[in-house]
Design a protein around this motif. Structure first.
Motif, mmCIF file in Angstrom:
data_model
loop_
_atom_site.group_PDB
_atom_site.id
_atom_site.type_symbol
_atom_site.label_atom_id
_atom_site.label_comp_id
_atom_site.label_asym_id
_atom_site.label_seq_id
_atom_site.Cartn_x
_atom_site.Cartn_y
_atom_site.Cartn_z
ATOM 1 N N LEU A 136 75.164 61.832 59.152
ATOM 2 C CA LEU A 136 75.066 62.395 57.916
ATOM 3 C C LEU A 136 76.664 62.620 57.528
ATOM 4 O O LEU A 136 76.908 63.229 56.367
ATOM 5 C CB LEU A 136 74.317 63.625 57.771
ATOM 6 C CG LEU A 136 72.829 63.439 57.955
ATOM 7 C CD1 LEU A 136 72.066 64.915 57.783
ATOM 8 C CD2 LEU A 136 72.107 62.381 56.837
ATOM 9 N N ASP A 137 77.288 62.354 58.344
ATOM 10 C CA ASP A 137 78.893 62.446 58.297
ATOM 11 C C ASP A 137 79.464 61.694 57.141
ATOM 12 O O ASP A 137 79.022 60.244 57.254
ATOM 13 C CB ASP A 137 79.769 62.560 59.512
ATOM 14 C CG ASP A 137 81.105 62.712 59.433
ATOM 15 O OD1 ASP A 137 81.942 61.702 58.843
ATOM 16 O OD2 ASP A 137 81.738 63.728 59.824
ATOM 17 N N PRO A 138 80.226 62.102 56.155
ATOM 18 C CA PRO A 138 80.662 61.063 55.069
ATOM 19 C C PRO A 138 81.248 60.017 55.435
ATOM 20 O O PRO A 138 81.255 58.866 54.907
ATOM 21 C CB PRO A 138 81.283 62.048 54.081
ATOM 22 C CG PRO A 138 80.433 63.408 54.362
ATOM 23 C CD PRO A 138 80.291 63.675 55.686
ATOM 24 N N ASP A 139 82.318 60.141 56.463
ATOM 25 C CA ASP A 139 82.943 58.972 57.246
ATOM 26 C C ASP A 139 82.326 57.970 57.611
ATOM 27 O O ASP A 139 82.539 56.912 57.313
ATOM 28 C CB ASP A 139 84.124 59.734 57.964
ATOM 29 C CG ASP A 139 85.371 60.239 57.397
ATOM 30 O OD1 ASP A 139 85.745 59.875 56.226
ATOM 31 O OD2 ASP A 139 86.038 60.908 57.961
ATOM 32 N N ILE A 140 81.290 58.351 58.425
ATOM 33 C CA ILE A 140 80.290 57.577 59.053
ATOM 34 C C ILE A 140 79.569 56.622 58.263
ATOM 35 O O ILE A 140 79.195 55.683 58.381
ATOM 36 C CB ILE A 140 79.456 58.231 60.102
ATOM 37 C CG1 ILE A 140 80.235 58.768 61.411
ATOM 38 C CG2 ILE A 140 78.462 57.357 60.796
ATOM 39 C CD1 ILE A 140 79.506 59.298 62.324
ATOM 40 N N ILE A 141 79.123 57.532 57.095
ATOM 41 C CA ILE A 141 78.453 56.874 55.779
ATOM 42 C C ILE A 141 79.190 55.858 55.306
ATOM 43 O O ILE A 141 78.655 54.590 55.180
ATOM 44 C CB ILE A 141 77.876 57.925 54.921
ATOM 45 C CG1 ILE A 141 76.795 58.686 55.022
ATOM 46 C CG2 ILE A 141 77.336 57.100 53.716
ATOM 47 C CD1 ILE A 141 76.350 59.784 54.444
ATOM 48 N N SER A 227 75.250 67.932 49.542
ATOM 49 C CA SER A 227 75.906 67.370 48.347
ATOM 50 C C SER A 227 76.724 66.444 48.647
ATOM 51 O O SER A 227 77.069 65.349 47.910
ATOM 52 C CB SER A 227 76.345 68.536 47.614
ATOM 53 O OG SER A 227 77.392 69.321 48.152
ATOM 54 N N GLY A 228 77.541 66.595 49.804
ATOM 55 C CA GLY A 228 78.569 65.377 49.949
ATOM 56 C C GLY A 228 78.031 64.225 50.369
ATOM 57 O O GLY A 228 78.442 63.339 50.392
ATOM 58 N N ILE A 229 76.667 64.080 50.976
ATOM 59 C CA ILE A 229 76.193 62.988 51.430
ATOM 60 C C ILE A 229 75.738 62.353 50.212
ATOM 61 O O ILE A 229 75.884 60.988 50.069
ATOM 62 C CB ILE A 229 74.744 63.234 52.187
ATOM 63 C CG1 ILE A 229 75.303 64.049 53.652
ATOM 64 C CG2 ILE A 229 74.007 62.082 52.555
ATOM 65 C CD1 ILE A 229 74.154 64.670 54.203
ATOM 66 N N VAL A 230 75.331 63.037 49.144
ATOM 67 C CA VAL A 230 74.742 62.324 47.847
ATOM 68 C C VAL A 230 76.043 61.862 47.187
ATOM 69 O O VAL A 230 76.010 60.684 46.638
ATOM 70 C CB VAL A 230 74.164 63.387 47.010
ATOM 71 C CG1 VAL A 230 74.050 62.646 45.638
ATOM 72 C CG2 VAL A 230 72.852 63.688 47.584
ATOM 73 N N SER A 231 77.167 62.575 47.424
ATOM 74 C CA SER A 231 78.575 61.812 46.557
ATOM 75 C C SER A 231 78.910 60.473 47.491
ATOM 76 O O SER A 231 79.573 59.719 46.809
ATOM 77 C CB SER A 231 79.534 62.971 46.727
ATOM 78 O OG SER A 231 79.333 64.078 46.130
ATOM 79 N N ALA A 232 78.556 60.744 48.648
ATOM 80 C CA ALA A 232 79.183 59.342 49.486
ATOM 81 C C ALA A 232 78.194 58.200 49.005
ATOM 82 O O ALA A 232 78.424 57.071 49.043
ATOM 83 C CB ALA A 232 79.030 59.741 51.156
ATOM 84 N N ALA A 233 76.830 58.673 48.932
ATOM 85 C CA ALA A 233 75.939 57.640 48.598
ATOM 86 C C ALA A 233 76.284 56.999 47.255
ATOM 87 O O ALA A 233 75.998 55.714 47.287
ATOM 88 C CB ALA A 233 74.516 58.200 48.603
#
Length: 294
Positions: A136-141, A227-233
């Motif tokens: 779930l880390d934005p970088d890893i996403i 919310s950061g995960i959704v932004s990354a998605a």
């Protein structure tokens, strides 16, 4: 409107997500020669894996050497170029990437915090199995989205959004924070202006802000953390999976319906509008498949 639009066009992406700007995805890092010319780095043939440069490193120069090295090593680990079959020797990394021990040490600490590597006495630093990664880390996403696992990442992100955002929309309708609802309306206005101008970058940034604000409005701290995960998605979907993946009039209409439902305190309407927004395009398979018949 003009001030908001200007802000959306000039504000950098969230530091937490570390996402590339336009054109960054296909750049490669270069070293500067004494004459000021850019020269592509050359690594020893015996260590091609370690010498392979991350695709996005040049876009992260603002982060300094530390940020660039985190990006490079992280992408190489996620793509499988660096595996558990060999230790990550700090001295070797420092020589290959021409950075100090301090930069290498701090970069490995960041990767360890993300669950990508582990450092143990008498064993050294090694890559950890995927089951240990903080997916779930934005970088890893992002690294997964631009690596060999891009299809799985795209599907998983779509499924995650289907679970998170309709609920967030329903909850948000019960919170009368007018200033946040106004900001949501402002984002829709910016998206409409960007659509008319053919400005996909501004549309994307306003869209990302819209969904982050909506989750924050839900009033659930755990949802807000996502919310950061959704932004990354939204930034790395890489194809037409949901109604947010490309600027269209239909997407704009669904965003407007969400805002109207929130203003009316209609939780069911907001949830329904969000599900319609997340409905896939006709030409691709459903993100959330129908239950299997037994």
């Amino acid at each position: 409107m003009s001030t908001l639009a200007h802000t959306m066009m000039t504000t950098a992406r969230s530091a937490d997500s570390g996402l590339a700007g336009p054109g960054d995805l296909d750049r490669y890092p270069y070293t500067e020669s004494p004459a000021g010319e850019r020269v592509a780095p050359v690594w020893d043939s015996a260590d091609q894996d370690l010498g392979r440069v991350g695709r996005r490193a040049a876009g992260n120069r603002g982060r300094g050497l530390h940020g660039q090295l985190v990006q490079q090593l992280g992408q190489m680990i996620v793509s499988g170029d660096l595996g558990a079959d060999r230790p990550l020797v700090p001295e070797e990394i420092g020589q290959r990437f021409e950075v100090s021990r301090t930069v290498v040490r701090e970069s490995l600490r960041v990767l360890e915090a993300k669950g990508l590597v582990s450092a143990r006495p008498n064993v050294g630093t090694r890559v950890r199995p995927v089951s240990d990664w903080n997916l779930l880390d934005p970088d890893i996403i992002e690294w997964r989205a631009f690596g060999p696992q891009r299809d799985d990442q795209r599907r998983e992100l779509g499924e995650l959004r289907w679970m998170i955002e309709p609920l967030a929309a329903r909850l948000a309708a019960g919170h009368g924070r007018e200033e946040v609802q106004q900001r949501l309306a402002d984002m829709v206005e910016i998206m409409g202006h960007a659509l008319g101008q053919g400005d996909g970058i501004t549309f994307s940034r306003a869209d990302s802000e819209f969904h982050s604000l909506l989750i924050q409005l839900a009033g659930n701290r755990m949802l807000e953390h996502l919310s950061g995960i959704v932004s990354a998605a939204l930034q790395v979907s890489g194809g037409p999976v949901t109604g947010c993946d490309r600027p269209t009039e239909a997407s704009l209409v669904h965003h407007s319906r969400i805002v109207d439902a929130l203003a009316a305190g209609d939780g069911s309407g907001a949830e329904s509008a969000m599900r319609q927004l997340l409905t896939v395009h006709p030409e691709v398979e459903r993100v959330v498949p129908a239950p299997r018949e037994h």
